[in-house]
Design a protein around this motif. Sequence first.
Motif, PDB file in Angstrom:
ATOM      1  N   ARG A  93      -9.790   5.341  -1.108  1.00  0.00           N
ATOM      2  CA  ARG A  93     -10.812   6.387  -1.262  1.00  0.00           C
ATOM      3  C   ARG A  93     -11.911   6.298  -0.206  1.00  0.00           C
ATOM      4  O   ARG A  93     -12.912   7.003  -0.278  1.00  0.00           O
ATOM      5  N   ILE A 142     -18.560   1.429  -2.669  1.00  0.00           N
ATOM      6  CA  ILE A 142     -17.846   0.438  -1.860  1.00  0.00           C
ATOM      7  C   ILE A 142     -18.306  -0.964  -2.256  1.00  0.00           C
ATOM      8  O   ILE A 142     -17.500  -1.893  -2.367  1.00  0.00           O
ATOM      9  N   GLU A 165       0.848  -1.194   0.000  1.00  0.00           N
ATOM     10  CA  GLU A 165       0.000   0.000   0.000  1.00  0.00           C
ATOM     11  C   GLU A 165       0.888   1.250   0.000  1.00  0.00           C
ATOM     12  O   GLU A 165       1.801   1.379   0.800  1.00  0.00           O
ATOM     13  N   GLY A 185     -13.192  -0.743  -7.595  1.00  0.00           N
ATOM     14  CA  GLY A 185     -14.580  -0.300  -7.596  1.00  0.00           C
ATOM     15  C   GLY A 185     -14.930   0.472  -8.863  1.00  0.00           C
ATOM     16  O   GLY A 185     -16.102   0.629  -9.191  1.00  0.00           O
ATOM     17  N   TRP A 220     -21.641   6.200   2.483  1.00  0.00           N
ATOM     18  CA  TRP A 220     -22.987   5.638   2.594  1.00  0.00           C
ATOM     19  C   TRP A 220     -23.064   4.277   1.916  1.00  0.00           C
ATOM     20  O   TRP A 220     -22.594   4.090   0.781  1.00  0.00           O
TER      21      TRP A 220
HETATM   22  C1  FAD Z   1     -15.538  11.756  -2.231  1.00  0.00           C
HETATM   23  C2  FAD Z   1     -16.010  10.361  -2.444  1.00  0.00           C
HETATM   24  C3  FAD Z   1     -17.253   9.998  -1.976  1.00  0.00           C
HETATM   25  C4  FAD Z   1     -17.719   8.692  -2.167  1.00  0.00           C
HETATM   26  N1  FAD Z   1     -18.923   8.341  -1.613  1.00  0.00           N
HETATM   27  C5  FAD Z   1     -19.291   7.044  -1.620  1.00  0.00           C
HETATM   28  C6  FAD Z   1     -20.383   6.615  -0.835  1.00  0.00           C
HETATM   29  O1  FAD Z   1     -21.009   7.401  -0.130  1.00  0.00           O
HETATM   30  N2  FAD Z   1     -20.701   5.294  -0.849  1.00  0.00           N
HETATM   31  C7  FAD Z   1     -19.970   4.382  -1.552  1.00  0.00           C
HETATM   32  O2  FAD Z   1     -20.294   3.194  -1.503  1.00  0.00           O
HETATM   33  N3  FAD Z   1     -18.903   4.777  -2.291  1.00  0.00           N
HETATM   34  C8  FAD Z   1     -18.535   6.064  -2.320  1.00  0.00           C
HETATM   35  N4  FAD Z   1     -17.413   6.450  -2.979  1.00  0.00           N
HETATM   36  C9  FAD Z   1     -16.693   5.463  -3.795  1.00  0.00           C
HETATM   37  C10 FAD Z   1     -15.847   4.487  -2.978  1.00  0.00           C
HETATM   38  O3  FAD Z   1     -15.121   5.186  -2.013  1.00  0.00           O
HETATM   39  C11 FAD Z   1     -14.903   3.756  -3.933  1.00  0.00           C
HETATM   40  O4  FAD Z   1     -15.656   3.148  -4.978  1.00  0.00           O
HETATM   41  C12 FAD Z   1     -14.110   2.663  -3.264  1.00  0.00           C
HETATM   42  O5  FAD Z   1     -13.568   3.089  -2.036  1.00  0.00           O
HETATM   43  C13 FAD Z   1     -12.987   2.239  -4.207  1.00  0.00           C
HETATM   44  O6  FAD Z   1     -12.221   1.207  -3.622  1.00  0.00           O
HETATM   45  P1  FAD Z   1     -10.974   0.611  -4.396  1.00  0.00           P
HETATM   46  O7  FAD Z   1     -10.351  -0.370  -3.485  1.00  0.00           O
HETATM   47  O8  FAD Z   1     -11.375   0.179  -5.751  1.00  0.00           O
HETATM   48  O9  FAD Z   1      -9.990   1.855  -4.636  1.00  0.00           O
HETATM   49  P2  FAD Z   1      -9.215   2.741  -3.569  1.00  0.00           P
HETATM   50  O10 FAD Z   1     -10.018   2.892  -2.335  1.00  0.00           O
HETATM   51  O11 FAD Z   1      -8.773   3.965  -4.241  1.00  0.00           O
HETATM   52  O12 FAD Z   1      -7.952   1.830  -3.168  1.00  0.00           O
HETATM   53  C14 FAD Z   1      -6.808   1.746  -3.966  1.00  0.00           C
HETATM   54  C15 FAD Z   1      -5.579   1.712  -3.078  1.00  0.00           C
HETATM   55  O13 FAD Z   1      -4.408   1.648  -3.902  1.00  0.00           O
HETATM   56  C16 FAD Z   1      -3.409   2.443  -3.309  1.00  0.00           C
HETATM   57  N5  FAD Z   1      -2.400   2.789  -4.306  1.00  0.00           N
HETATM   58  C17 FAD Z   1      -2.469   3.701  -5.301  1.00  0.00           C
HETATM   59  N6  FAD Z   1      -1.334   3.703  -6.017  1.00  0.00           N
HETATM   60  C18 FAD Z   1      -0.530   2.759  -5.479  1.00  0.00           C
HETATM   61  C19 FAD Z   1       0.767   2.279  -5.789  1.00  0.00           C
HETATM   62  N7  FAD Z   1       1.488   2.769  -6.807  1.00  0.00           N
HETATM   63  N8  FAD Z   1       1.311   1.304  -5.010  1.00  0.00           N
HETATM   64  C20 FAD Z   1       0.612   0.781  -3.967  1.00  0.00           C
HETATM   65  N9  FAD Z   1      -0.624   1.210  -3.639  1.00  0.00           N
HETATM   66  C21 FAD Z   1      -1.193   2.176  -4.381  1.00  0.00           C
HETATM   67  C22 FAD Z   1      -4.179   3.641  -2.789  1.00  0.00           C
HETATM   68  O14 FAD Z   1      -3.433   4.364  -1.836  1.00  0.00           O
HETATM   69  C23 FAD Z   1      -5.422   2.973  -2.234  1.00  0.00           C
HETATM   70  O15 FAD Z   1      -5.263   2.619  -0.876  1.00  0.00           O
HETATM   71  C24 FAD Z   1     -16.926   7.741  -2.841  1.00  0.00           C
HETATM   72  C25 FAD Z   1     -15.664   8.112  -3.313  1.00  0.00           C
HETATM   73  C26 FAD Z   1     -15.203   9.410  -3.119  1.00  0.00           C
HETATM   74  C27 FAD Z   1     -13.828   9.771  -3.607  1.00  0.00           C
END
Ligand code: FAD
Length: 457
Positions: free
Chosen positions: A69, A439, A61, A429, A86
């Motif tokens: 996010r 999420i 990470e 996601g 949410w």
């Molecule tokens: C402002 C905002 C509001 C939202 N509101 C909602 C909501 O109310 N309800 C809901 O369900 N969803 C919501 N979402 C969407 C939800 O947060 C995301 O869909 C979800 O968290 C994405 O998860 P993920 O694991 O795909 O990506 P991420 O959570 O982005 O995880 C990716 C990880 O990879 C890591 N990373 C990046 N580059 C590297 C690298 N080079 N080497 C190692 N690690 C790296 C990052 O640091 C991160 O920890 C919202 C998003 C935002 C931004």
Amino acid sequence: MGAGITAATAFTTVVPEVFAPAEAVADETLSYDAIVIGAGYAGITAARDLRLKGLRVLILEARDRIGGRTWTTTLAGHQIEMGGTWVESTQPHVAAELKRYGIALVADQDPERTFFPTPSGPAQFSPTEGFGLLGNSYERIFEGSKQYFERPFEPLYRADLLKDLDKLSLRDRLNQMKLTAAQELMVNGQTSVYSGGSSASGALTMLAQWWALSGWNNDGWNETTKYRMTTGTVGLLNAMLNETKPTVRLNSPVSQVAQTKTGYHVTTRAGASFDAPALVIAVPVNVWQTIKFSPALPAAQTAATSQGIGVKTGTKLWIHASSPQGRFYAQGAENGSPISMLLPDKPTPQGNLYIAFSTNPTFNPDDKVQVANAVKQLGADMQIFDIKAQRWGSDEFSRGGWAFRKPGQLTGLYPDVQAPKGRLAFASGDIANGWSGYIDGAIESGARAAKDVLLQI
Ligand SMILES: Cc1cc2nc3c(=O)[nH]c(=O)nc-3n(C[C@H](O)[C@H](O)[C@H](O)COP(=O)(O)OP(=O)(O)OC[C@H]3O[C@@H](n4cnc5c(N)ncnc54)[C@H](O)[C@@H]3O)c2cc1C
């Protein structure tokens, strides 16, 4: 919007537990059965599922925290979420995880009043009237979605109907409907903010799919901004890590991924390297292009990361303030409002916590005067005590906020963008089948990536 709230005291600050030291190991290569890059919901789900099958799993990470996010922190002593928040019990992947770990949901407070833009300036409506008018427009915008998203969790099930429709932006659709000025102003604050600032950037099929997933109706749609986890989003992630204890290395941004004869060689910016026969890429789609892959990523993934899916301008801010208008919801107009949406959260001894979203690149969300003026433009007043903001677009490890597909991306990128290449799988996601941009979608995608890997080893 939602029904009454339960006590704010249900919230406590949760400190993430992580199971490995964060320092880099520059001189040795460590081997695992699988490596997961990224400790967001997608990566941690994939790691948990691979651990459940007995694999030795390393999560790398980039940040000094898990969650990506989603980010549970505090403001004025209250637990807040700087990103994804949410969830609801009808989201199947979230619901299964909440049940598995015994995590309860709590409802946010209903607003007492709402403000929407009208041709003669911002006007006050009762919540029933304001959200009702918005819902009326949505019902028209998404007419036909019961057919073209007959199965909302299989977005291409009616690919025949989507072929032309997916080319439409939300702006195209609003124009088609020939809305009155008043109707247009009720809705374009939402269509533009979800699209990242302009309704011309977001695909009709993206918002229509969320509408379909919400049950094709306004009540279901309003439920999507109502419930949050009592533990904070980090609580569920900690429960997943606690169950299976993969090794987690924080502060380890990955810079290179090279395929070898036996699997994958992963190198961090600090020069630490790790080997494994299987790899899950669980960083945001917008970030894929910052990692050097050899061989290069397949065509669909290359196209997705250069086009981008997470909105580049997405900013979320929390405002601790008192307001003569009390607990209000306010919405701005496209092209006019630095703050596009503002929702009440919970009361504090001095006032209230509010959540706001902006996609305006010239707006400084940390500047109390600018924020107060932006709230005034929405029709309300605030005395601001404190603000906490996160600009997800300029965050190097997300390079964007919530996912929102552009016109053509559903039919142009899916399903190839989800497909593994050998024992290299993609979890995000941003590319889920169901609740993409949520999420729930991240959990869905992480679980699928783990299955993809397990099928190959
Ligand atoms: C402002 C905002 C509001 C939202 N509101 C909602 C909501 O109310 N309800 C809901 O369900 N969803 C919501 N979402 C969407 C939800 O947060 C995301 O869909 C979800 O968290 C994405 O998860 P993920 O694991 O795909 O990506 P991420 O959570 O982005 O995880 C990716 C990880 O990879 C890591 N990373 C990046 N580059 C590297 C690298 N080079 N080497 C190692 N690690 C790296 C990052 O640091 C991160 O920890 C919202 C998003 C935002 C931004």
